[in-house]
Write a protein that holds these residues in place. Sequence first.
Motif, PDB file in Angstrom:
ATOM      1  N   ARG A  38       0.821  -1.200   0.000  1.00 51.46           N
ATOM      2  CA  ARG A  38       0.000   0.000   0.000  1.00 51.46           C
ATOM      3  C   ARG A  38       0.860   1.257   0.000  1.00 51.46           C
ATOM      4  N   GLU A  39       2.068   1.159   0.606  1.00 55.84           N
ATOM      5  CA  GLU A  39       2.934   2.340   0.630  1.00 55.84           C
ATOM      6  C   GLU A  39       3.884   2.383  -0.563  1.00 55.84           C
ATOM      7  N   ARG A  40       3.834   1.358  -1.381  1.00 58.46           N
ATOM      8  CA  ARG A  40       4.767   1.313  -2.505  1.00 58.46           C
ATOM      9  C   ARG A  40       4.093   1.626  -3.840  1.00 58.46           C
ATOM     10  N   VAL A  41       2.775   1.522  -3.887  1.00 62.26           N
ATOM     11  CA  VAL A  41       2.072   1.839  -5.141  1.00 62.26           C
ATOM     12  C   VAL A  41       1.039   2.924  -4.863  1.00 62.26           C
ATOM     13  N   SER A  42       0.460   3.466  -5.917  1.00 61.49           N
ATOM     14  CA  SER A  42      -0.541   4.517  -5.741  1.00 61.49           C
ATOM     15  C   SER A  42      -1.810   3.930  -5.122  1.00 61.49           C
ATOM     16  N   GLU A  43      -2.621   4.822  -4.547  1.00 58.86           N
ATOM     17  CA  GLU A  43      -3.880   4.374  -3.953  1.00 58.86           C
ATOM     18  C   GLU A  43      -4.735   3.655  -5.000  1.00 58.86           C
ATOM     19  N   THR A  44      -4.757   4.196  -6.202  1.00 58.82           N
ATOM     20  CA  THR A  44      -5.568   3.586  -7.263  1.00 58.82           C
ATOM     21  C   THR A  44      -5.059   2.192  -7.604  1.00 58.82           C
ATOM     22  N   MET A  45      -3.741   2.062  -7.704  1.00 61.75           N
ATOM     23  CA  MET A  45      -3.174   0.752  -8.029  1.00 61.75           C
ATOM     24  C   MET A  45      -3.518  -0.243  -6.927  1.00 61.75           C
ATOM     25  N   HIS A  46      -3.494   0.211  -5.688  1.00 65.10           N
ATOM     26  CA  HIS A  46      -3.824  -0.678  -4.582  1.00 65.10           C
ATOM     27  C   HIS A  46      -5.290  -1.111  -4.660  1.00 65.10           C
ATOM     28  N   THR A  47      -6.155  -0.172  -5.032  1.00 70.98           N
ATOM     29  CA  THR A  47      -7.567  -0.516  -5.199  1.00 70.98           C
ATOM     30  C   THR A  47      -7.736  -1.503  -6.361  1.00 70.98           C
ATOM     31  N   VAL A  48      -6.992  -1.264  -7.440  1.00 73.02           N
ATOM     32  CA  VAL A  48      -7.069  -2.168  -8.589  1.00 73.02           C
ATOM     33  C   VAL A  48      -6.588  -3.571  -8.191  1.00 73.02           C
ATOM     34  N   ALA A  49      -5.525  -3.627  -7.385  1.00 73.49           N
ATOM     35  CA  ALA A  49      -5.035  -4.935  -6.930  1.00 73.49           C
ATOM     36  C   ALA A  49      -6.116  -5.653  -6.128  1.00 73.49           C
ATOM     37  N   THR A  50      -6.817  -4.904  -5.264  1.00 78.64           N
ATOM     38  CA  THR A  50      -7.905  -5.497  -4.491  1.00 78.64           C
ATOM     39  C   THR A  50      -8.991  -6.025  -5.416  1.00 78.64           C
ATOM     40  N   LEU A  51      -9.318  -5.231  -6.438  1.00 87.63           N
ATOM     41  CA  LEU A  51     -10.331  -5.648  -7.411  1.00 87.63           C
ATOM     42  C   LEU A  51      -9.890  -6.921  -8.142  1.00 87.63           C
ATOM     43  N   LEU A  52      -8.617  -6.961  -8.532  1.00 87.66           N
ATOM     44  CA  LEU A  52      -8.134  -8.121  -9.289  1.00 87.66           C
ATOM     45  C   LEU A  52      -8.131  -9.380  -8.421  1.00 87.66           C
ATOM     46  N   VAL A  53      -7.801  -9.225  -7.136  1.00 88.52           N
ATOM     47  CA  VAL A  53      -7.833 -10.387  -6.250  1.00 88.52           C
ATOM     48  C   VAL A  53      -9.276 -10.895  -6.120  1.00 88.52           C
ATOM     49  N   ALA A  54     -10.211  -9.964  -5.887  1.00 89.91           N
ATOM     50  CA  ALA A  54     -11.618 -10.370  -5.766  1.00 89.91           C
ATOM     51  C   ALA A  54     -12.104 -11.011  -7.067  1.00 89.91           C
ATOM     52  N   GLY A  55     -11.767 -10.375  -8.191  1.00 96.02           N
ATOM     53  CA  GLY A  55     -12.177 -10.918  -9.484  1.00 96.02           C
ATOM     54  C   GLY A  55     -11.554 -12.280  -9.737  1.00 96.02           C
ATOM     55  N   GLY A  56     -10.293 -12.435  -9.351  1.00 94.92           N
ATOM     56  CA  GLY A  56      -9.600 -13.709  -9.549  1.00 94.92           C
ATOM     57  C   GLY A  56     -10.261 -14.839  -8.780  1.00 94.92           C
ATOM     58  N   THR A  57     -10.612 -14.583  -7.512  1.00 97.68           N
ATOM     59  CA  THR A  57     -11.250 -15.643  -6.723  1.00 97.68           C
ATOM     60  C   THR A  57     -12.589 -16.033  -7.346  1.00 97.68           C
ATOM     61  N   THR A  58     -13.308 -15.054  -7.854  1.00 97.29           N
ATOM     62  CA  THR A  58     -14.613 -15.348  -8.443  1.00 97.29           C
ATOM     63  C   THR A  58     -14.462 -16.111  -9.762  1.00 97.29           C
ATOM     64  N   LEU A  59     -13.433 -15.733 -10.516  1.00 95.61           N
ATOM     65  CA  LEU A  59     -13.164 -16.440 -11.768  1.00 95.61           C
ATOM     66  C   LEU A  59     -12.804 -17.902 -11.494  1.00 95.61           C
ATOM     67  N   SER A  60     -12.025 -18.119 -10.435  1.00 98.68           N
ATOM     68  CA  SER A  60     -11.715 -19.484  -9.991  1.00 98.68           C
ATOM     69  C   SER A  60     -13.004 -20.269  -9.778  1.00 98.68           C
ATOM     70  N   ALA A  61     -13.921 -19.636  -9.040  1.00 95.63           N
ATOM     71  CA  ALA A  61     -15.190 -20.300  -8.728  1.00 95.63           C
ATOM     72  C   ALA A  61     -15.930 -20.634 -10.022  1.00 95.63           C
ATOM     73  N   PHE A  62     -15.879 -19.730 -10.987  1.00 90.39           N
ATOM     74  CA  PHE A  62     -16.562 -19.948 -12.263  1.00 90.39           C
ATOM     75  C   PHE A  62     -16.067 -21.239 -12.923  1.00 90.39           C
ATOM     76  N   TRP A  63     -14.753 -21.399 -13.053  1.00 89.01           N
ATOM     77  CA  TRP A  63     -14.205 -22.571 -13.745  1.00 89.01           C
ATOM     78  C   TRP A  63     -14.480 -23.850 -12.966  1.00 89.01           C
ATOM     79  N   ILE A  64     -14.263 -23.777 -11.654  1.00 78.59           N
ATOM     80  CA  ILE A  64     -14.431 -24.990 -10.849  1.00 78.59           C
ATOM     81  C   ILE A  64     -15.891 -25.437 -10.854  1.00 78.59           C
ATOM     82  N   LEU A  65     -16.806 -24.468 -10.765  1.00 81.19           N
ATOM     83  CA  LEU A  65     -18.215 -24.854 -10.765  1.00 81.19           C
ATOM     84  C   LEU A  65     -18.670 -25.309 -12.135  1.00 81.19           C
ATOM     85  N   ALA A  66     -18.052 -24.764 -13.192  1.00 85.49           N
ATOM     86  CA  ALA A  66     -18.366 -25.272 -14.529  1.00 85.49           C
ATOM     87  C   ALA A  66     -18.018 -26.758 -14.588  1.00 85.49           C
ATOM     88  N   LEU A  67     -16.826 -27.103 -14.066  1.00 83.08           N
ATOM     89  CA  LEU A  67     -16.406 -28.505 -14.096  1.00 83.08           C
ATOM     90  C   LEU A  67     -17.302 -29.362 -13.189  1.00 83.08           C
TER      91      LEU A  67
END
Lengths: 471, 343
Positions: free
Chosen positions: A120-149
């Motif tokens: 959080r102290e090494r990147v911009s506030e926006t980048m940190h928010t984007v990282a949070t979004l990508l982590v949340a999106g990644g976990t959900t995408l995981s769920a998508f593939w696993i539940l498809a299978l």
Amino acid sequence: MDGLDAFLLARIQFAANITFHILFPTISISLGWVLLYFKLRFVKSQDQFWMDAYQFWVKIFALTFALGVVSGITMSFQFGTNWPGYMEKVGNIAGPLLAYEVLTAFFLEATMLGVMLFARERVSETMHTVATLLVAGGTTLSAFWILALNSWMQTPAGFEMINGQAHVTSWFEVIFNPSFPYRLTHMLLASGLTVAFLVAGISAYRWLRDDRSAEVIASLKTGIYMAAMLIPLQIIAGDLHGLNTLEHQPAKLAAMEGIWKTEKGVPAVLFALPDEKAKENRYEIAIPKLASLYLTHSLDGEVKGLDQFEGKHPPVAPVFWAFRIMVGVGMLMLLVSWASVLRLAPWKKDPSRELTVWHARLLVAMTFAGWIALVAGWYVTEIGRQPWLVTGVLTAADAASKVPAPRIALTLAMYLVLYAVLLVSYISVVFYLARHKKHADKPFGDDGTAGDTEKALNVVNYPEKEGAAHA
Amino acid sequence: MLDLAPDLTQAAGWMPIVFLVVMGLAMLAYVVLDGYDLGVGVLMRRAGDDDKDTMIASIGPFWDANETWLVLGVGILLTVFPMAHGVILGALYLPVAFMLIGLTLRGVAFDFRVKARASHKPLWNRMFYTGSLLASWSQGYMLGSLITGFASDWWTIVFNAVIGAALVAAYCLLGAGWLIIKSEGELQLRAVRWARGSLWFTMAGVAAISIATPLVSPTIFAKWFSFPNIVLLLPIPAATAVLFGVIFRSLQRLPVRLGQGNEYGAWVPFGATVGVFLLAFYGLAYSLFPWLVIDKLTIWQAATAPEAMGVILVGALVVLPMIVGYTVFAYRVFWGKSTALKY
């Protein structure tokens, strides 16, 4: 006999592993989005308590995520060690789906998690928010593939069998197989509810220990409102999913409902001890015709019973009971969350409204209620598919490995000990963190935080209060 | 050897080769990346309490993504070579289970050690060390088994166990090299000493594998010791020896230089060790190709249907560059000396 023992042990081992594993992704999937919500509220309002909430829950997220990763890696190996026949027969379908999960979601979550947690102290506030979004999106995408299978294994579609191996004819039909939309929705809502009760329960616990800081109030309300909004949606989604199961997996549904004979106007069984030998329910308490009503939307609708699937239906008692536990916990969630909303009554102008101590204790008791409903539901799904691993294509027995039983027994014992230790550690550390906040947020009444508390009481918008939050 | 191969102009001919390369690269990325953080975990036992925190901080943002390469490597084995996956993991049932328990222990200890009550921290630190050691050693054991074609006589087990110890040493060398880059002061000097200690074991391990590999399989022996192969392959052991020399000399010179605050050459031990891993990997890949199980199962026999491989290949071609991109981004964000982790 040896082979049978090894088969049973391999099943117990795999069941133990998936039971342990599923607890953690279920939390990370929705907690990621809750973190994003906290972060966005902070970015918009610049109220420190939102960031405090973020920083408290991100620790629990990190811990949960780590447990999910390590148990998930174990699971990916066990496909091969315990069920080699699985990939050999349906690898052409399962393979790409699993590969896409790793490629699109796994790396993204794991890499961005580092940025989200430590940078959080090494990147911009926006980048940190984007990282949070990508982590949340990644976990959900995981769920998508696993539940498809997983859904494909329940209701396979879009393939043909050539020389004993499944070959894809349509990827669209494979992924969007008949039960997938229902299963994905049901699972994502289950994840949301698990997290809602976790957040509400831990916040109520902190509140009971006299931490009435703005951060705690904000988290508490977030959890309660989230639960109250999601549970009705879950009941609808669950009902639709049930209808889908009736259509595509009637044997599972008959076991869930405890229906032994194909009949018109079947009753809804509230309580019974299913007896597989006698093929009947003992001590049955039932409401006549109700099951036909909610399953076929007609009082005299015909429902297939277990007699239609002689020798090819799942064990009845575990499915029957797991289903009742899931529904029972769901009903409890409905009552508790709505009672909490009424108690906090956002539309009333009374500023002093608070939980009572007993109400807060109830929320604490329900901290992990989501897990109970989740595991019960997971058993309905997975045991309900037996004896098939892939419905109509591959039985579990045919996929089992030839590893000698003593090796499986040894590793099973190791896994069980490890999982027991980790589960106890996880739950105690979550409560320990709730007792000892290491980050700097000040209790209510300290200089400058009174305003924060007022804002926290307004987590969900309602008319401005008159007077102070706490007299 | 090519008589084993089907028509390479067909998808069923060339795709398995492409995936073997991707799987190999994923495994190589795993061994180098998770190798350094496993090594740091094993070395932690020798460090003081403050140093332990710094060491963990140096790998904190990375270990999770590092481990994902293992999932990708095994994922490709599972999805593209399902036959081999069952055979290999069935034969390696116990070491795989030990590795998984090791990885589980260290993965969770990493988080628990700072979140649980302070009096439990030493316990979780020990778990972190034990998990790292168990995972590293099991991986070495599996490497040994792969080379010996999953034989299970007494000598093979001893050989595998020795290779396990050698891989622990190699990971420690890599981990110490990483710490030389990421730490300062007393810890940095200590890391140089650790690296020196690990170096001898690593060299012995690389030598043992190099000698044993051609001996266990006539196929591999023929590949290496026939003319002109032997001349063309000689650069591999020669370059490996040179790199070991470079590491040795660098470790002799570094303490003085680092003591004066001069960071020049701090990258050399880590970089050269990665070089050794690359060469060892190349040698191994040359020896084994095109076998997945020596003399028993080739990549073509084990491969799944071409259409399934095609679907994965498209995804991999699109996504892998993105993965490399954000991995580079993450390493740049945490560039420089490691600082205390807080969030």
